[in-house]
Scaffold this active site. Structure first.
Site, short mmCIF file in Angstrom:
data_model
loop_
_atom_site.label_atom_id
_atom_site.label_comp_id
_atom_site.label_asym_id
_atom_site.label_seq_id
_atom_site.Cartn_x
_atom_site.Cartn_y
_atom_site.Cartn_z
N ASP A 128 0.74 -1.28 0.22
CA ASP A 128 0.16 -0.01 -0.03
C ASP A 128 1.01 1.28 -0.20
O ASP A 128 0.50 2.08 0.86
CB ASP A 128 -0.26 -0.08 1.18
CG ASP A 128 -2.06 -1.23 1.34
OD1 ASP A 128 -1.90 -1.89 0.21
OD2 ASP A 128 -2.37 -1.00 2.04
N LYS B 204 -6.80 -5.16 -2.89
CA LYS B 204 -8.07 -5.41 -1.73
C LYS B 204 -8.90 -3.92 -1.07
O LYS B 204 -8.40 -3.59 -1.46
CB LYS B 204 -7.05 -6.53 -0.42
CG LYS B 204 -6.17 -4.72 -0.34
CD LYS B 204 -4.79 -5.49 0.90
CE LYS B 204 -4.32 -4.40 1.52
NZ LYS B 204 -5.27 -3.36 2.18
N CYS C 191 -2.52 -2.73 7.20
CA CYS C 191 -2.23 -3.60 6.61
C CYS C 191 -0.32 -4.46 6.91
O CYS C 191 -0.72 -5.43 6.41
CB CYS C 191 -2.53 -2.44 5.22
SG CYS C 191 -3.45 -2.37 5.47
C1 VGL Z 1 -4.80 0.75 5.60
C2 VGL Z 1 -6.11 2.55 7.37
C3 VGL Z 1 -7.28 1.72 6.36
C4 VGL Z 1 -2.97 0.46 5.54
C5 VGL Z 1 -5.98 0.48 5.01
O1 VGL Z 1 -3.10 0.18 4.09
O2 VGL Z 1 -2.67 0.42 6.60
N1 VGL Z 1 -4.97 1.06 6.84
N2 VGL Z 1 -7.32 0.69 5.03
#
Ligand code: VGL
Ligand code: ZN
Length: 213
Positions: free
Chosen positions: A15, A114, A159
Site C-alpha cells: 500500500d 484489496k 496492513c
Molecule cells: C490501511 C487503514 C485503512 C493500511 C488501509 O494500508 O494500513 N490502514 N486502510
C-alpha cells in the site's frame, strides 16, 4: 546472500499509495520514506531471480470503512462490530489511490488490489477482514514455490501487521523491513504494539541493506 535465494523469495510492497503519504487523506508520518529502500530492494530482488509483488488499498465510494458512510448511530454499531472507521481514502480511480510517484513499478510482477467489496474491509494482503475471503496471493506464491517473504510498506500497525501475521500462519518465513515501514499509530501506541505482536509471532525484523549485498 542469505535472504534472497532465486525464486524462493518474494518482496511484498504493501500500500505505498498517495493517500498514505504526505498530504494524503490518511497520511502516515514519513510514509514516503519507505519508497527509496523498497525501490533498491525490488531491483536487487528481480536481478537475483526473486519476485516482487505490490498491494493497493482499493475502495469503492461509500466503503464500509469510511466515517463518511455512517451516521452517528450507525457508526457506534459499526465500531462495536470491530470495523475501524477512517477518512475516505484510496477511492478507486482517485489520485490518492495511485502508487506514490517515486515508487518504481517496473520490477513489480503482480499487483493485488484489496478492500474493493463495499461491505468488507481488507487490511491483509492474504485475507479480507472476515479472515476467510482469500485475495489469491497465497495461491500465487505457493504455485511459484515462494517460501520466504520480505515485507515493507504502509502501514506498520494495520496492513503490514495483518499481512505478516497471516503470512506466518500460512507457513512463510517472514522478515519485516524496519527501514521500509511506517505506522499510522492510531490509536497511540499501536506502532509499538504491532512490533511486539510481530516479535511474538516469530517474525524477523531487519534492515533492507542486510539483503542487498
Ligand atoms: C490501511 C487503514 C485503512 C493500511 C488501509 O494500508 O494500513 N490502514 N486502510
Ligand atoms: Zn483502507
Amino acid at each position: 546472500m542469505e535472504g534472497i535465494n532465486a525464486i524462493e523469495t518474494a518482496l511484498l510492497i504493501i500500500d505505498v499509495q498517495n493517500d498514505f503519504c504526505k498530504g494524503g487523506a490518511l497520511e502516515v508520518r514519513d510514509g514516503e520514506t519507505v519508497v527509496a529502500p523498497l525501490n533498491a530492494l525490488a531491483e536487487y530482488c528481480v536481478d537475483h531471480g526473486g519476485r516482487v509483488i505490490a498491494t493497493a488499498d482499493w475502495h469503492p465510494r461509500g466503503h464500509v470503512s469510511f466515517v463518511s458512510a455512517h451516521n452517528a448511530a450507525a457508526s457506534d454499531a459499526v465500531s462495536n462490530s470491530g470495523q475501524a472507521l477512517w477518512p475516505d481514502h484510496c477511492v478507486q480511480g482517485s489520485n490518492g489511490a495511485q502508487f506514490h510517484k517515486s515508487l518504481n513499478l517496473n520490477p513489480v510482477q503482480l499487483i493485488i488490489r484489496k478492500g474493493f467489496r463495499p461491505n468488507l474491509d481488507s487490511y491483509s494482503a492474504f485475507f479480507e477482514n472476515d479472515r476467510t475471503t482469500p485475495t489469491g496471493l497465497d495461491g500465487y506464491l505457493k504455485a511459484l514455490g515462494v517460501t520466504t517473504l520480505l515485507i515493507g510498506g504502509l502501514a506498520t500497525d494495520y496492513c503490514v501487521l495483518y499481512s505478516v501475521l497471516d503470512a506466518v500462519r500460512l507457513g512463510y518465513r517472514v522478515t519485516v523491513l524496519i527501514d521500509a515501514v511506517q505506522a499510522v499509530n492510531m490509536p497511540a501506541g499501536s506502532e509499538q504494539a504491532a512490533f511486539a505482536a510481530m516479535r511474538e509471532a516469530g517474525i524477523a525484523l531487519a534492515e533492507t541493506k542486510e539483503f542487498i549485498l
